[in-house]
Design a protein around this motif. Sequence first.
Motif, mmCIF file in Angstrom:
data_model
loop_
_atom_site.group_PDB
_atom_site.id
_atom_site.type_symbol
_atom_site.label_atom_id
_atom_site.label_comp_id
_atom_site.label_asym_id
_atom_site.label_seq_id
_atom_site.Cartn_x
_atom_site.Cartn_y
_atom_site.Cartn_z
ATOM 1 N N LEU A 48 4.754 -20.832 -3.627
ATOM 2 C CA LEU A 48 3.779 -19.738 -3.773
ATOM 3 C C LEU A 48 3.646 -19.363 -5.240
ATOM 4 N N PRO A 49 2.461 -18.963 -5.681
ATOM 5 C CA PRO A 49 2.313 -18.584 -7.092
ATOM 6 C C PRO A 49 3.182 -17.373 -7.453
ATOM 7 N N GLU A 50 3.526 -17.306 -8.697
ATOM 8 C CA GLU A 50 4.456 -16.288 -9.217
ATOM 9 C C GLU A 50 4.032 -14.856 -8.856
ATOM 10 N N ASP A 51 2.719 -14.612 -8.989
ATOM 11 C CA ASP A 51 2.253 -13.225 -8.821
ATOM 12 C C ASP A 51 1.972 -12.874 -7.354
ATOM 13 N N ALA A 52 2.171 -13.860 -6.472
ATOM 14 C CA ALA A 52 1.831 -13.611 -5.063
ATOM 15 C C ALA A 52 2.701 -12.514 -4.458
ATOM 16 N N ILE A 53 3.917 -12.381 -4.969
ATOM 17 C CA ILE A 53 4.886 -11.500 -4.317
ATOM 18 C C ILE A 53 4.441 -10.039 -4.279
ATOM 19 N N THR A 54 3.650 -9.644 -5.272
ATOM 20 C CA THR A 54 3.202 -8.259 -5.305
ATOM 21 C C THR A 54 1.845 -8.078 -4.625
ATOM 22 N N ALA A 55 1.212 -9.212 -4.275
ATOM 23 C CA ALA A 55 -0.126 -9.132 -3.694
ATOM 24 C C ALA A 55 -0.061 -8.570 -2.274
ATOM 25 N N GLN A 95 -0.457 -17.753 13.604
ATOM 26 C CA GLN A 95 -1.434 -17.162 12.679
ATOM 27 C C GLN A 95 -1.237 -15.656 12.682
ATOM 28 N N PHE A 96 -1.868 -14.997 11.767
ATOM 29 C CA PHE A 96 -1.788 -13.525 11.696
ATOM 30 C C PHE A 96 -0.339 -13.061 11.823
ATOM 31 N N ASN A 97 0.468 -13.688 11.017
ATOM 32 C CA ASN A 97 1.891 -13.483 11.053
ATOM 33 C C ASN A 97 2.341 -12.237 10.336
ATOM 34 N N LEU A 98 1.514 -11.794 9.357
ATOM 35 C CA LEU A 98 1.981 -10.797 8.395
ATOM 36 C C LEU A 98 1.280 -9.464 8.632
ATOM 37 N N LEU A 99 1.895 -8.408 8.113
ATOM 38 C CA LEU A 99 1.226 -7.118 8.081
ATOM 39 C C LEU A 99 0.233 -7.180 6.922
ATOM 40 N N PRO A 100 -1.053 -7.219 7.201
ATOM 41 C CA PRO A 100 -2.019 -7.529 6.138
ATOM 42 C C PRO A 100 -2.065 -6.486 5.028
ATOM 43 N N TYR A 101 -1.735 -5.228 5.372
ATOM 44 C CA TYR A 101 -1.843 -4.154 4.376
ATOM 45 C C TYR A 101 -0.602 -4.036 3.502
ATOM 46 N N ALA A 102 0.497 -4.684 3.938
ATOM 47 C CA ALA A 102 1.732 -4.547 3.167
ATOM 48 C C ALA A 102 1.798 -5.647 2.105
ATOM 49 N N SER A 103 2.636 -5.413 1.089
ATOM 50 C CA SER A 103 2.785 -6.421 0.046
ATOM 51 C C SER A 103 3.562 -7.607 0.606
ATOM 52 N N GLY A 162 -2.710 -9.637 3.136
ATOM 53 C CA GLY A 162 -4.010 -9.968 3.707
ATOM 54 C C GLY A 162 -4.938 -10.686 2.755
ATOM 55 N N THR A 163 -4.635 -10.613 1.460
ATOM 56 C CA THR A 163 -5.525 -11.221 0.479
ATOM 57 C C THR A 163 -5.221 -12.701 0.252
ATOM 58 N N LEU A 164 -4.090 -13.190 0.792
ATOM 59 C CA LEU A 164 -3.721 -14.591 0.566
ATOM 60 C C LEU A 164 -4.484 -15.510 1.519
ATOM 61 N N SER A 165 -4.520 -16.791 1.159
ATOM 62 C CA SER A 165 -5.133 -17.784 2.056
ATOM 63 C C SER A 165 -4.206 -18.015 3.251
ATOM 64 N N VAL A 166 -4.756 -18.600 4.322
ATOM 65 C CA VAL A 166 -3.965 -18.801 5.534
ATOM 66 C C VAL A 166 -2.717 -19.635 5.232
#
Lengths: 249, 416
Positions: free
Chosen positions: A154-161, A111-119, A164-168
């Motif tokens: 993953l949805p198309e627009d997820a890549i720029t999101a 869990q908490f694998n990603l840098l939440p503030y980065a795209s 931290g805003t994505l679901s687990v």
Amino acid sequence: MHPFLICATCSEPSAIMCAASPILSLQHVHYHWQGRASFALDIPEFAVDPSESVLLLGESGSGKSTLLSLICGTITARSGSVVVAGTDIVSLSAGKRDRFRAEQIGLIFQQFNLLPYASVLDNILLPLRFAPLRRARVPSPRDTARMLCLNLGLPEDAITAQAGTLSVGQQQRVAAARALIGAPPLIIADEPTSALDAATQTTFLDLLFAQTRACGSTLLMVSHDARLAEHFDRVVQLSDVTLPQQTAA
Amino acid sequence: MMLRLCLGSLMARALTVAMTIVAIALSVALFLGVEKVRTGAKASFADTISGTDLIVGARSGSVQLLLYSVFRIGNATNNLTWASYQDIAARPEVDWIVPISLGDSHRQFRVMGTSTAFFERYKYRAGQSLAVEKGAIMDDLFDTVIGADVAATLSYAVGDPIVVAHGLASFVEHEDQPFRVSGILEKTGTPVDRTVIVSLEAIEAIHVDWQSGAKIPGQSTPADVIRQMELEPIAVTAALVGVKSRLQVFGLQRAINEYPQEPLLAILPGVALQELWQIVGIAETALIAVSAMVVVTALIGMMATIFSSLNERRREMAIFRAMGARPRVILSLLVLEAALMAALGAVIGLALLYAGLFVAQPLVDATFGLWLPIEPPSLREFWVLLGVVAAGAIVSLVPAFRAYRMSLADGMMVRI
């Protein structure tokens, strides 16, 4: 006698190995935490063949994390050899081990694998930043990242999101994409599904398997959940590869 | 990409980061502001008198002569006799000479007797001349021109009568010979603002009935009789001298200093101002030290913020480590972060300084006669800003090293 002999046709020892030699091989590994004689890990022999998918089962506290740290080289064995893709990482310097990890291993955590503030894109491209050879295998990192996201559902627009805003569940897919980019020979996943519900678990595993196979990588997953066994080529109990713990000397 | 990640991480902690940046910005603005005031004050001080090559007076110390002749502080111990004055005036090197006669006062302001040449020869702030704001330069014996502060403090207008007191802080007044305000000067930010200027002859005129510093009882010469008299002074307090060629300054200075008939002293105003500033300058050092301490405090505040953020960012650092970042990458990320904060603080501080200058410049000039020039940042200011960024990076090494050690110990496994 040595199953991890370097194949003569491979120009580089660190490149993906020929089918005969294992991608990962631990021999006579002994490790104990400094100042804590009560906890030690001994692995006489453990090997994973290329393109194999292996599930390593173990209860929490059985040394799973220590084993993964040994394989990834953030800690080093006191004795024995840890050979990843033909290189004994025990003999490498700390800096070289970090570089080696970036080049050879894709990692997925619980869990908490990603840098939440980065795209999402920056998260996926992060390992390439530390692995020039792996980076060289990806002609167009952005397109590859987009492709991986698409393949992982993953949805198309997820890549720029922002990650931290994505679901687990989505975050774990991004973590998978990050591990897979540049096709490292070894993918290590540490309980990647424990934070997901049953339905998402299966979808995630299916996608992960498909992509790992597509990249030609080997998958080593660590979990305590025996129900995942059916998805894997081979299931290993951690207690079978480690020696029983010695009581404090 | 690392820069982008660093910015992203900062953005994610926008509030604390913004507070830190504001603290740095304010401290930088304060430091640069103090610098501005200091250099402004120094320049204003050095600009008190310009265009004058030598100041001549009775032999005393150079700072003392400067203080009483230009700043109207203290008193002359001795005078320059009129004969010596004329001797000097007649020397071939001398282009112009302006006498200054001090000793009387009006309320709290000094009265200075001089010639009308004073108005064209006295220069301040890089060659600026005195200008009459209202009225005109005196042309009658009993006319006076007053400085801006005198007019403002005593609310005098052109045409008002004023009575000059004998000596300083004295109750004996020259009430027989009242003066008329003929002109008020524009504000200069120099001691001229606090001076009542009369003609040299007027100084003699009001002392006609006086002897040895006291009034001769019962004697009062009417004004029209005085006008008929030949009012040649016996002595003046000092003289401002301009030479024909700059090269002759030192020769003339030596000649005056070795004047055989009378012990005299000639000083170069610029050199004497420098000497005086060295005395005043101790305060300036203290001021710089205090504002530098404020900058240091802000930077230590930033260090504390980084320290307190380390624990919650262990996972972030573990992710970097898992992706193959060496511990030194973690270290450099934190230093980069601090340098970015310090740089942003420095730039905002600079902006604040200019905003403040635009608002305060006319006010400060009007109130204190202190001219703060609005110019592009000097090389010195540039170095100060660079120093702040560098100091921020250096200070952040302390928490960064801690993060380095933490990430070495944690590896990629953090159990929180």
